[in-house]
Motif scaffolding. Sequence first.
Motif, PDB file in Angstrom:
ATOM      1  N   ARG A 225       0.690  -1.431   0.203  1.00  0.00           N
ATOM      2  CA  ARG A 225       0.150   0.009   0.103  1.00  0.00           C
ATOM      3  C   ARG A 225       0.796   1.179   0.057  1.00  0.00           C
ATOM      4  NH1 ARG A 225      -4.627   0.376  -1.884  1.00  0.00           N
ATOM      5  NH2 ARG A 225      -4.949   2.193  -0.405  1.00  0.00           N
ATOM      6  N   THR A 226       2.212   0.966  -0.359  1.00  0.00           N
ATOM      7  CA  THR A 226       3.038   2.281  -0.464  1.00  0.00           C
ATOM      8  C   THR A 226       3.588   2.396  -1.574  1.00  0.00           C
ATOM      9  OG1 THR A 226       3.265   2.155   1.955  1.00  0.00           O
ATOM     10  CG2 THR A 226       5.044   3.343   0.585  1.00  0.00           C
ATOM     11  N   VAL A 227       3.809   3.329  -2.124  1.00  0.00           N
ATOM     12  CA  VAL A 227       4.460   3.689  -3.339  1.00  0.00           C
ATOM     13  C   VAL A 227       5.973   4.334  -3.221  1.00  0.00           C
ATOM     14  CG1 VAL A 227       4.843   5.086  -5.570  1.00  0.00           C
ATOM     15  CG2 VAL A 227       2.506   4.490  -4.808  1.00  0.00           C
ATOM     16  N   GLY A 228       6.854   3.371  -3.442  1.00  0.00           N
ATOM     17  CA  GLY A 228       8.396   3.778  -3.023  1.00  0.00           C
ATOM     18  C   GLY A 228       8.897   4.120  -4.068  1.00  0.00           C
ATOM     19  N   ARG A 229      10.305   4.584  -3.854  1.00  0.00           N
ATOM     20  CA  ARG A 229      11.478   5.157  -4.789  1.00  0.00           C
ATOM     21  C   ARG A 229      11.191   4.027  -6.125  1.00  0.00           C
ATOM     22  NH1 ARG A 229      17.843   5.434  -4.979  1.00  0.00           N
ATOM     23  NH2 ARG A 229      17.166   3.364  -5.395  1.00  0.00           N
TER      24      ARG A 229
END
Length: 262
Positions: A225-229
């Motif tokens: 649920r997290t958009v990362g680099r």
Amino acid sequence: MPAQPASPARPERSDREPASVNDLPFTPSLVKAVFRDVTTMHVSRSAAIAAGAVTRTVLSEIIAAARKAAAEEVRKKLLPRDFISAIDRNVELEVGGVWFGYSPTFKGLNGVVHDATGAIVPVPRRSRSRRPSAVAGSHRFEAGVRKLLRSQGVTAVPAMVRDLDGIASAFLTDLARDAVMVVREDGARRFGTVALVMPGEQTSPPLSLLDESLRALSVRSGPRRTVGRDDVMAATRMRLFVNIRQRALAEAREATRNTSAG
């Protein structure tokens, strides 16, 4: 008179951003606002910094190419026709295509568009939704665009600034959607590991150039649920081509060098 005791050194702030982040014309807060338009997922700070750096690279390349076109006419003020000339000379700069349907600069070039049945496709209208779209929210990019213009020693007529605002907004919105897709698909396994290439580009580049983005594409390991680099880096590779892609990836890595990659 007794000597005054030396003042104690001020402690360094542990949360101070690297200079490259402070210099980004498209700030992490603006980038996160664009992501919020397309997803409810959490967007890490490193992802926002990377996306801002990639967008800066794209707009800088467009401005530089338009500046060369203007220089041929001994001008330092950019006109919309310089933008068209830049794209004609370098197809890599044709990004944020959704904007072309709204921009008066391109309407005259596109002509009347027909669908498969022969009916005329109406010109898209600006969204009236309270939630800003890539087009309706393009004004948010004006300050950053003007900063980039100043950095290259040029100015632009309002119509050109409007086009650059729109391209920045449309491109970043597309990049955000691609990054979200990478998260939702748990990498790009659905698409395999085929890398898009332009004519003349090496089809099997050295692994050192691709290992990071390929890992993000095929074996994503971050939170669901997290958009990362790395999701932004993978989206950049999907969205851009050849030279501009490598420059964008390099600038994103540099901007996030002192930031966690999550």
